[in-house]
Design a protein around this motif. Structure first.
Motif, short mmCIF file in Angstrom:
data_model
loop_
_atom_site.label_atom_id
_atom_site.label_comp_id
_atom_site.label_asym_id
_atom_site.label_seq_id
_atom_site.Cartn_x
_atom_site.Cartn_y
_atom_site.Cartn_z
N UNK A 9 0.86 -1.17 0.00
CA UNK A 9 0.00 0.00 0.00
C UNK A 9 0.90 1.23 0.00
N UNK A 10 0.57 2.19 -0.84
CA UNK A 10 1.34 3.43 -0.96
C UNK A 10 0.41 4.59 -0.65
N UNK A 11 0.70 5.34 0.40
CA UNK A 11 -0.11 6.52 0.69
C UNK A 11 0.32 7.65 -0.23
N UNK A 12 -0.65 8.45 -0.67
CA UNK A 12 -0.35 9.47 -1.66
C UNK A 12 0.19 8.86 -2.93
N UNK A 13 -0.40 7.73 -3.32
CA UNK A 13 0.12 6.97 -4.46
C UNK A 13 -0.38 7.43 -5.81
N UNK A 14 -1.16 8.49 -5.84
CA UNK A 14 -1.78 8.92 -7.10
C UNK A 14 -0.90 9.85 -7.92
N UNK A 15 0.18 10.38 -7.34
CA UNK A 15 1.05 11.27 -8.11
C UNK A 15 2.44 11.33 -7.46
N UNK A 16 3.36 12.01 -8.17
CA UNK A 16 4.68 12.27 -7.62
C UNK A 16 5.47 11.02 -7.25
N UNK A 20 5.33 7.01 -8.57
CA UNK A 20 6.56 6.34 -9.01
C UNK A 20 6.76 5.04 -8.23
N UNK A 21 6.44 5.05 -6.94
CA UNK A 21 6.54 3.82 -6.14
C UNK A 21 5.61 2.74 -6.68
N UNK A 82 4.80 4.72 3.48
CA UNK A 82 4.22 5.97 3.99
C UNK A 82 4.84 7.14 3.23
N UNK A 83 4.16 7.53 2.16
CA UNK A 83 4.68 8.55 1.26
C UNK A 83 3.92 9.88 1.35
N UNK A 84 2.65 9.86 1.70
CA UNK A 84 1.85 11.09 1.70
C UNK A 84 2.52 12.16 2.56
N UNK A 85 2.57 13.38 2.02
CA UNK A 85 3.24 14.46 2.75
C UNK A 85 2.60 15.81 2.49
N UNK A 86 2.87 16.74 3.39
CA UNK A 86 2.37 18.11 3.25
C UNK A 86 3.51 19.09 3.51
N UNK A 183 11.61 16.31 -8.52
CA UNK A 183 10.77 17.00 -9.50
C UNK A 183 9.31 16.59 -9.33
N UNK A 184 8.67 17.16 -8.31
CA UNK A 184 7.26 16.91 -8.04
C UNK A 184 6.55 18.24 -7.82
N UNK A 185 5.24 18.18 -7.69
CA UNK A 185 4.46 19.40 -7.46
C UNK A 185 4.86 20.08 -6.15
N UNK A 186 5.20 19.30 -5.14
CA UNK A 186 5.56 19.86 -3.85
C UNK A 186 6.81 20.73 -3.94
N UNK A 187 7.71 20.39 -4.87
CA UNK A 187 8.98 21.12 -4.99
C UNK A 187 9.04 22.01 -6.21
N UNK A 188 7.88 22.35 -6.76
CA UNK A 188 7.89 23.15 -7.99
C UNK A 188 8.46 24.54 -7.79
#
Length: 252
Positions: A9-16, A20-21, A82-86, A183-188
């Motif tokens: 299971x990958x949290x925040x698995x829909x992007x970034x 990739x995971x 545990x990938x989801x982050x803010x 290179x993800x939306x969080x670090x744009x």
């Protein structure tokens, strides 16, 4: 930990990095990956690309009931990412309120904690398994212009070490990734060279396979760790100086 034929299971698995995971887990032979996302519609593209193998799961890691429902549905899980982050890009003092810092702590610390509490019994039942927490250079180096993000990742770093001890007797390996600029939306908003999300995911899967407790995933993470140990005083001064390029009234 063998990734081939595993269920993850990958949290925040829909992007970034999360997406990739998902892709790299399948490339490594995973049988099924639950793609955790607040809105399952955002993960439909992965279900279509990997039919019967990618399963979108409604998951808000800040909601204990949501985490519990996910654990009930995903009871065959053997790997938890545990990938989801803010990251809210606010200063601690300059922010209008503590809301941004509280949100970062909810997502980045309490989220992984609730996931681990919910899934640890399942991992034990399924043979032990593995937990991998996706952290940041901000987890080992206090970065002034990252506001509440860095403290929340420090907390998650400590969480990783403590859970490794708590879960060792049930055979669950617990590790973390120290990630630089990706290179993800969080670090744009970040200038300079950025790593590819798939390279971070590949490093994470290697860490799971080899049971590496803590892995620096890229050159930025390695360089910053080295600087921290080589001359921590100078590095702290450089970090402090960087905050003066930020508008203290807005944190941006």
């Amino acid at each position: 930990m063998e990734v081939k034929n595993s269920v993850a299971i990958v949290t925040g698995g829909n992007r970034g990095i999360g997406e990739a995971f998902v892709r790299e887990l399948f490339a490594a032979g995973a049988a099924k990956v639950y793609v955790g996302a607040r809105n399952t519609e955002s993960a439909i593209h992965l279900e279509r690309e990997f039919p019967d193998r990618a399963v979108a799961i409604a998951l808000d890691v800040t909601d204990e009931d949501s985490v519990a429902r996910a654990a009930e549905k995903c009871n065959d899980t053997s790997i938890v990412i545990n990938n989801a982050g803010a990251f809210n890009n606010e200063l601690l003092i300059g922010a209008v309120s503590t809301a941004a810092a509280r949100n970062e702590m909810d997502v980045n610390y309490f989220g992984p904690l609730m996931m681990c509490r919910a899934f640890a019994p399942l991992l034990a039942h399924n043979g032990g398994g593995a937990i991998m927490n996706v952290l940041s250079v901000g987890a080992i180096l206090p970065i002034p212009n990252m506001g509440g993000y860095s403290p929340s990742k420090f907390a998650a770093h400590a969480l990783t070490t403590i859970l490794r001890a708590e879960l060792s007797e049930q055979g669950t390996q617990v590790g973390c990734l120290i990630v630089g600029s990706v290179d993800t939306r969080m670090a744009e908003h970040v200038a300079g060279k950025k790593e590819k999300p798939e390279d971070i995911a590949k490093a994470g899967i290697a860490a799971v396979r080899k049971n590496i407790p803590e892995m620096d995933t890229d050159i930025f993470a390695i360089t910053m760790r080295a600087a921290m140990h080589r001359d921590p005083g100078t590095l702290e001064k450089r970090m402090a100086a960087s905050i003066h390029a930020t508008d203290i009234s807005t944190g941006r």
